[in-house]
Design a protein around this motif. Structure first.
Motif, PDB file in Angstrom:
ATOM      1  N   ARG A  40       0.842  -1.197   0.000  1.00  0.00           N
ATOM      2  CA  ARG A  40       0.000   0.000   0.000  1.00  0.00           C
ATOM      3  C   ARG A  40       0.881   1.254   0.000  1.00  0.00           C
ATOM      4  N   PRO A  41       0.632   2.170  -0.912  1.00  0.00           N
ATOM      5  CA  PRO A  41       1.375   3.435  -0.882  1.00  0.00           C
ATOM      6  C   PRO A  41       0.877   4.330   0.247  1.00  0.00           C
ATOM      7  N   SER A  42       1.765   5.158   0.753  1.00  0.00           N
ATOM      8  CA  SER A  42       1.400   6.082   1.829  1.00  0.00           C
ATOM      9  C   SER A  42       0.632   7.289   1.304  1.00  0.00           C
ATOM     10  N   GLY A  43       0.789   7.575   0.045  1.00  0.00           N
ATOM     11  CA  GLY A  43       0.099   8.706  -0.567  1.00  0.00           C
ATOM     12  C   GLY A  43       0.411   8.747  -2.052  1.00  0.00           C
ATOM     13  N   THR A  44      -0.081   9.789  -2.710  1.00  0.00           N
ATOM     14  CA  THR A  44       0.156   9.909  -4.149  1.00  0.00           C
ATOM     15  C   THR A  44       1.616  10.193  -4.461  1.00  0.00           C
ATOM     16  N   TRP A  45       2.366  10.659  -3.485  1.00  0.00           N
ATOM     17  CA  TRP A  45       3.767  10.980  -3.667  1.00  0.00           C
ATOM     18  C   TRP A  45       4.685   9.773  -3.508  1.00  0.00           C
TER      19      TRP A  45
END
Length: 86
Positions: A40-45
């Motif tokens: 899972r990514p932490s955010g779009t960045w």
């Protein structure tokens, strides 16, 4: 003359020989697919996480394509009935 019972025995052995790599390829594809799904990514960045998601997708596709090719080979060698059994 050839014995018809022996042909069934030979097909049973060949079925087992083809089932082992088919099972292993399916397990490999499942492992890499799960690795891609749980990341899972932490955010779009978070581009590293997106790369970590894409990376296991490649062996998943390769193992699934190899399993599909093996399935087609089994259908051609053993006949259509074997390929629909499982």
């Amino acid at each position: 003359m050839s014995d018809p019972g022996r042909a069934d025995t030979d097909r049973g052995c060949l079925r087992l020989v083809l089932a082992v790599p088919l099972t292993l390829l399916t397990l490999v594809a499942g492992f890499f697919c799960r690795a891609a799904l749980v990341t899972r990514p932490s955010g779009t960045w978070d581009h590293d996480a997106y790369a970590a998601i894409v990376l296991p997708c490649l062996p998943t596709l390769a193992a699934a394509a190899a399993a599909f090719g093996l399935r087609l080979l089994g259908r051609r060698v053993l006949g259509r009935r074997w390929a629909t059994l499982g």
